[in-house]
Write a protein that holds these residues in place. Structure first.
Motif, short mmCIF file in Angstrom:
data_model
loop_
_atom_site.label_atom_id
_atom_site.label_comp_id
_atom_site.label_asym_id
_atom_site.label_seq_id
_atom_site.Cartn_x
_atom_site.Cartn_y
_atom_site.Cartn_z
N LEU A 83 0.86 -1.07 -0.03
CA LEU A 83 0.09 0.13 0.02
C LEU A 83 0.89 1.25 0.03
N VAL A 84 2.06 1.21 -0.14
CA VAL A 84 3.12 2.46 -0.03
C VAL A 84 3.28 2.81 -1.73
N GLY A 85 2.90 3.96 -1.81
CA GLY A 85 3.24 4.44 -3.41
C GLY A 85 4.62 4.84 -3.43
N ASP A 86 4.78 5.45 -4.74
CA ASP A 86 6.23 5.74 -5.24
C ASP A 86 6.36 7.23 -5.34
N GLY A 87 5.26 7.93 -5.06
CA GLY A 87 5.49 9.38 -5.30
C GLY A 87 5.90 10.19 -4.26
N GLY A 88 6.42 9.57 -3.28
CA GLY A 88 6.98 10.43 -2.25
C GLY A 88 6.21 11.23 -1.31
N ARG A 89 4.63 10.89 -1.51
CA ARG A 89 3.74 11.68 -0.72
C ARG A 89 3.48 10.84 0.66
N ARG A 90 3.56 11.76 1.68
CA ARG A 90 3.31 10.99 2.89
C ARG A 90 1.71 10.53 3.17
N SER A 91 1.75 9.40 3.41
CA SER A 91 0.14 8.78 3.79
C SER A 91 0.37 8.23 5.14
N THR A 92 -0.44 8.49 6.04
CA THR A 92 -0.35 7.63 7.33
C THR A 92 -0.92 6.49 7.26
N GLY A 93 -2.02 6.12 6.57
CA GLY A 93 -2.58 5.02 6.22
C GLY A 93 -1.48 3.82 5.80
N ALA A 94 -0.48 4.37 4.83
CA ALA A 94 0.30 3.37 4.27
C ALA A 94 1.57 3.12 5.35
#
Length: 375
Positions: A83-94
């Motif tokens: 569930l972790v993206g590659d865009g470097g955007r911080r996501s609390t859920g990920a």
């Protein structure tokens, strides 16, 4: 032993390679290194389940515990980056997903380690145990020597990116766990009640201690202190040394993988020294020598600064001495309580994993505050 070694190698690689490529992981999560290292440190807190694993193997369930825990560790490793993206955007859920699965995987890996050490303490004669423990512990070095470069290559040469290491290591862990099914306890390890049978000649003291009558409170306290402080110091350095070599020393990702292979060779040398000398020279004596050399190597590293050759050489010496000390002392643990080896080993693993967690958590902040050495 082959199945044990393969399982331990992959489990150690699961613990190690995220620190080596912590910069890539930080970019994927959208956070800094000072945040990523505490996230990885949470995985070390899985060591609190070690006493549960110790009780299971003491009751004769190692044949089930070893493969089941290995499968859980592999599944957690493979699932962590999903569930972790590659865009470097911080996501609390990920971040929560990633950290939670690493925690589960770390807990399962500790249970495997406890079970394997119980088996070695139960089945291997005391005067040969240091050699077998040394052989298994050499897999830590192989995680650097072979594993880290492969993970680095996967990230650069395939489309899998940083996730490739997690998926590959996770799948391999599941396969290794299935193979370890045949390496558990046999009928000779159990009595008529199904509980673990005591060793034929349970030792009362560690074979490597030259003066058995001194194996009392002093040595026990010394062992607790060793397995608390040594992992703390180790992770304060190792949790961020990949970022240090990349950002401060100026190495590329591929070159960092090569340096980690050199550090793997260093651990192999340290384990080999322990393997050949601890039973003859004394485990605790060799451990003291190793820690003294570690201190000198770190002081030299501070003075050397960010010059690539001395930085790599002193880190290599530090790793040799550290592995020699750890592998020398570890076999003594199984003789702290010969009648309940699983419980004795699990208590030490709780100390080690808690210390590793603290060291990993503070490493990023200490590193960003002052680095490793003067510039």
């Amino acid at each position: 032993m082959g199945a044990f070694a393969l399982n331990r190698w992959l489990g150690n690689l699961f613990l190690r390679f995220p620190y080596v490529f912590v910069s890539d992981l930080s970019r994927a999560l959208g956070v800094g290194v000072a945040v990523t290292t505490p996230l990885l440190a949470v995985r070390e807190l899985g060591g609190v389940v070690a006493p549960i694993g110790g009780r299971w193997v003491d009751r004769g369930h190692a044949r089930f515990v070893l493969p089941a825990a290995g499968i859980v560790a592999g599944a957690a490793c493979a699932g962590a980056p999903l569930l972790v993206g590659d865009g470097g955007r911080r996501s609390t859920g990920a971040i929560v997903w990633f950290t939670g699965l690493l925690l589960i995987g770390g807990a399962a890996k500790v249970v495997v380690d406890v079970g394997q050490n119980w088996w070695l303490g139960h089945r291997i004669e005391p005067n040969r145990r240091g050699r077998y423990v040394g052989l298994v512990e050499m897999t830590w070095s192989l995680a650097f020597l072979i594993g880290a470069p492969v993970v680095g290559w996967l990230g650069n040469a395939t489309r899998l990116g940083w996730r490739g290491g997690y998926w590959t290591v996770g799948a391999a862990l599941v396969v290794a766990a299935i193979l370890s099914r045949r390496a558990g306890t046999t009928g000779r390890d159990r009595d008529d009640t199904g509980r673990s049978a005591p060793s034929a000649r349970p030792p009362t003291v560690a074979p490597s201690l030259r003066r058995p009558h001194r194996f009392g409170r002093r040595y026990r306290v010394g062992l607790w202190v060793f397995f608390t402080v040594q992992p703390l110091a180790q992770m304060t350095v190792f949790a961020v040394n990949g970022d240090w070599f990349e950002r401060q020393v100026g190495l590329s990702t591929v070159e960092v993988g090569g340096v980690m292979a050199l550090l793997g060779l260093a651990e192999l040398v340290g384990a080999a020294i322990a393997l050949g000398c601890s039973d003859r020279l004394g485990a605790l004596r060799l451990g003291r020598v190793g820690l003294a050399v570690c201190s000198l190597a770190l002081i030299g590293g501070v003075l050397a600064g960010t010059k690539a050759v001395p930085a790599i050489a002193l880190m290599w010496l530090f790793d040799v001495a550290l592995e020699m000390a750890f592998v020398s002392v570890l076999p003594v643990v199984t003789d702290l309580d010969p009648s309940r080896r699983g419980a004795a080993v699990s208590r030490v693993f709780v100390l080690m994993m808690a210390s590793r967690a603290v060291g990993s958590a503070v490493a990023g902040s200490l590193y960003q505050a002052g680095g490793f050495a003067r510039r």
